[in-house]
Design an enzyme around this catalytic site. Structure first.
Site, PDB file in Angstrom:
ATOM      1  N   THR A 262      60.646  25.781  55.812  1.00 39.63           N
ATOM      2  CA  THR A 262      61.809  26.021  54.954  1.00 39.63           C
ATOM      3  C   THR A 262      62.592  24.718  54.782  1.00 39.63           C
ATOM      4  OG1 THR A 262      63.429  26.522  56.701  1.00 39.63           O
ATOM      5  CG2 THR A 262      62.008  28.333  55.986  1.00 39.63           C
ATOM      6  N   THR A 295      60.724  27.768  60.146  1.00 37.44           N
ATOM      7  CA  THR A 295      62.018  27.257  59.658  1.00 37.44           C
ATOM      8  C   THR A 295      62.061  25.757  59.876  1.00 37.44           C
ATOM      9  OG1 THR A 295      63.190  27.271  61.782  1.00 37.44           O
ATOM     10  CG2 THR A 295      63.185  29.325  60.500  1.00 37.44           C
ATOM     11  N   ASP A 296      62.938  25.078  59.210  1.00 40.65           N
ATOM     12  CA  ASP A 296      63.237  23.714  59.636  1.00 40.65           C
ATOM     13  C   ASP A 296      64.103  23.824  60.897  1.00 40.65           C
ATOM     14  OD1 ASP A 296      63.307  21.013  59.921  1.00 40.65           O
ATOM     15  OD2 ASP A 296      63.907  20.573  57.866  1.00 40.65           O
ATOM     16  N   TYR A 297      64.275  22.685  61.520  1.00 42.71           N
ATOM     17  CA  TYR A 297      64.905  22.593  62.833  1.00 42.71           C
ATOM     18  C   TYR A 297      66.324  23.194  62.840  1.00 42.71           C
ATOM     19  CZ  TYR A 297      65.500  20.051  67.280  1.00 42.71           C
ATOM     20  OH  TYR A 297      65.682  19.698  68.592  1.00 42.71           O
TER      21      TYR A 297
END
Ligand code: BGC
Length: 754
Positions: A262, A295-297
């Site tokens: 994402t 997800t991104d971080y």
């Protein structure tokens, strides 16, 4: 600035509640999709044994402590792994570290499900290739594939199963630091390059021990962050989304990419991580993506900060409902998913779907047969920095270097002349490997430009002076540099940015050379007005080079050329490699022109080329509209003459193929590779069309004095776009067409689709 641990305000999450609407997306799509695979029976039987907690465990990713890009939620990794509460780890590498942790997952959990190890292997793991924007400048898909194959070979030997690459965000804003990780501004080029990376990383068979999962990121719109400020808002209409930002992602799906990530940004009011429309409606239903989404971080938690979820629990629900399967570092699925299911707020089938998709990749990688097959200390020793890899990186560096300017044949250099080698990056071995350089060595392994030049000149013909630092106003080194310039036949200045001035969280509002570097060129120009000054640049974005363009006789853009960068750059400087790279992104004249890209739309009152300053036309009072260097521009030591194109027909029908060709003649004294570009313009559309669109390219080798005919076949497929009704379609009418060596030209030929 230390890239490793950045302070973040995210830790100060605003967790206070506010009332919000429950309809979070324009999409009502909430259903899991069925993924079928040869591993179904095995996955079914494994999942029949799994508790809800264990299934949720597969949807959780934590970080090792070394290379983080945000807060570390938990350092209890070992405890969580043993509980079966983790499906994947990032930032754990080395054959030993991954084997040790894998052992806990396999031997000390109830079901022994192996972990996935992910890492940002962006432009190499140990052997670092030019930064991605540089690789894109090569327009050499085979070379990009080869480089990512090498990266996968090195990374897989140290236990890494999965790279968070390629980034296929269209990037048209040089203020944005992450433009360095991209393939630049063009939809067609970025799509081809995205595919090449996926093929390189994943190879032809994921079950081989040296292939790794790729990840298309960041879905979607990240490159359009307002004002080029990282993580900032993105608002765009359907035309831009479907015709510009989606296609490179679609290309990676078609190439079989296994995972998606994402984006941090919101898209039209909905954070990407909670955006059902993009993940369920588009990625899964429309594109039939079979892999999983991470997800991104920390991005699930950030939906609270965005003001889209009232708390982390609601954010957790929004993410899983949006079709996001794995939570990187938010610790949200771990804390809230089970509760959400038990309260009847999240459908357990969504978790089954996510778990199934993640397990499937583990089966595909062969981890259930041998969970340690990637963590091989012997292979790690053998494969890292193989001479063949370093040689490949040298070639890539040469092929990525764009000759922006070369007045009076200032380049190539003559081996018999003395060179003043000046500048803070001339002896640099730290910045040269660029940002996101995985485990690339910044302490001596990389080859500096000085070392590369030494290979050609020996020591006696190089007079080195640093001149100044990259940043700061100190000019005390100027006199030594001037002195060096006076004693030499030619001056080579190696200037640019610090590697940390591009990449994540590295946006700039000023895109000129930092510090006193431009002053240094001025001082030298004044001191030796008649000597050739060759500017060699290392930077992670298009810079405003308007002053340097006047001051220097030649400019070679090398980006950050990587571990063997100094050799590759010297090969170009001395003519062993005749430069062939072309810009994958426009270089503006000034930051005020940004965003500027070749495939723009035409205004209703376009600038009049015969009277650019005409009142009430689309122009600037204080700057030309044109860029300093156009997309597709890049010189060679020879010149190529393009004949007019020939078309197989002036009119084509819907099932015809149009054959277009041009003859290109090498007019100079050097053999060379030319990147031949095919452009079209669809004159009238139900949605207005860009003034030019790249539709094909080919890198051809042409010997001096010889000609080659380059042919492209166009079908209606190549002319399709998402039209006013959002169908992928072609519309009849007149098209302009050209075959050229850069995007800077006027069309002369047309054909009609009837
Ligand atoms: C970046 C991603 C990266 C992730 C893991 C994030 O900050 O946006 O591109 O893959 O960190 O390191």
């Amino acid at each position: 600035m230390n890239r490793l641990i950045k302070p973040t305000i995210i830790t100060a999450l605003i967790l206070v509640g506010f009332s919000c609407n429950t309809t979070k997306s324009t999409s009502k799509n909430n259903h899991p999709t069925v993924v079928e695979s040869p591993f179904d029976a095995k996955i079914d039987s494994l999942m029949s044994l799994m508790t809800l907690k264990e299934k949720i465990g597969q949807t959780v990713m934590y970080s090792g402590d070394l290379t983080v890009t945000g807060p570390v939620v938990s350092n209890n990794n070992q405890k969580y792994v043993k509980e079966g509460a983790v499906g994947a780890m990032l930032n754990v590498f080395s054959a030993k570290a991954t084997r040790d942790l894998q052992k806990l997952a396999v031997e000390e959990t109830r079901l022994g499900i192996p972990l996935l190890f992910g890492y940002d292997v962006i432009h190499g793991y140990k052997t670092i290739f030019p930064i991605n924007l540089g690789l894109a400048a090569s327009w050499d898909l085979e070379d990009i594939k080869k480089g990512s194959r090498i990266a996968a070979q090195e990374a897989s030997a140290v236990g890494i199963h999965w790279t968070f690459a390629p980034m296929v965000d269209i990037s048209r804003d040089p203020r944005w630091g992450r433009i360095s990780e991209s393939a630049g501004e063009d939809v067609y080029l970025a799509s081809k390059i995205g595919k090449a990376y996926v093929q390189g990383f994943q190879g032809d068979d994921l079950s081989k021990h040296n292939t790794i999962l790729a990840c298309a990121k960041h879905f979607v719109g990240y490159g359009a962050a307002q004002a080029g400020r990282d993580y900032h808002t993105v608002n765009m209409g359907q035309d831009e989304l479907w015709n510009v930002y989606f296609p490179p992602f679609k290309a990676t799906v078609d190439a079989g990419v296994e995972t998606f990530m994402t984006a941090f940004n919101e898209l039209n009011g909905i954070p990407a991580t909670g955006n059902k429309y993009i993940f369920r409606d588009v990625l899964r239903d429309e594109w039939d993506f079979k892999g999983f989404v991470v997800t991104d971080y920390f991005a699930t938690n950030e939906m609270v900060v965005h003001g889209y979820a009232k708390d982390r629990k609601e954010a957790t629900k929004l993410a899983i409902e949006a079709g996001v399967d794995q939570d990187m570092m938010s610790n949200a699925n771990h804390l809230y998913l089970e509760e959400l299911v038990n309260e009847g707020k999240v459908d357990v089938e969504l978790i089954n779907d996510a778990c199934r998709r993640i397990l499937l990749t583990k089966y595909k990688l062969g981890l259930f047969d041998d969970p340690y097959r990637y963590s091989d200390e012997q292979r790690e020793k053998e494969v890292i920095y193989e001479p063949e890899f370093l040689e490949a990186a040298r070639k890539s560096a040469a092929m990525a270097s764009v000759l922006l300017k070369n007045d009076n044949k200032s380049l190539p250099l003559d081996k018999n002349q003395t060179i003043a080698l000046i500048g803070p990056l001339a002896k640099d071995k730290e910045n040269i490997i660029g940002n996101w350089a995985a485990e690339g060595d910044r302490n001596g392994k990389a080859i500096s430009v000085h070392q590369g030049v030494q290979e050609y000149l020996g020591d006696s013909k190089i007079i080195f002076a640093k001149g100044c630092e990259i940043e700061g106003k100190d000019e005390s080194g100027f006199s030594e540099a001037i002195n060096a310039a006076k004693r030499a036949d030619k001056v080579v200045m190696v200037l640019g940015e610090d590697y940390d001035m591009s990449g994540e969280a590295a946006s700039r509002t000023n895109i000129k050379l930092p510090g006193s570097q431009t002053q240094l060129i001025k001082a030298i120009r004044e001191a030796v007005p008649n000597k050739k000054i060759i500017l060699v640049l290392m930077n992670g974005r298009p810079l405003d080079l308007s002053e340097e363009d006047i001051l220097a006789d030649a400019i070679l853009e090398t980006w950050f050329p990587g571990t063997s960068g100094g050799y590759g750059v010297a090969d170009v400087l001395f003519g062993a490699y005749n430069p062939s790279a072309k810009l994958p992104v426009t270089f503006p004249r000034n930051v005020g022109q940004v965003p500027i890209y070749y495939n723009m739309k035409r205004a209703g009152r376009p600038m009049n080329p015969n009277n650019p300053k005409e009142d009430y036309t689309s122009n600037y009072l204080d700057s030309p509209n044109s860029p300093l260097y156009a997309f597709g521009h890049g010189l060679s030591y020879t010149t190529y003459q393009y004949s007019d194109i020939t078309l197989s027909s002036k009119t084509i029908g819907f099932s015809d193929t149009l054959s277009v060709s041009a003859t290109i003649t090498n007019m100079g004294d050097y053999d060379g590779h030319e990147i031949v570009q095919l452009y079209i313009h669809d004159k009238v559309g139900s949605l207005t069309r860009p003034v030019k669109e790249l539709k094909g390219f080919r890198k051809v080798f042409i010997k001096k004095g010889e000609s080659k005919t380059v042919n492209f076949d166009l079908t209606v497929e190549d002319l399709k776009y998402y039209t006013a009704d959002m169908s992928f379609n072609v519309e009849p009418g007149e098209f302009q067409i050209a075959i050229k060596g850069s995007s800077d030209f006027d069309f002369k030929h047309t054909f009609t689709l009837e």
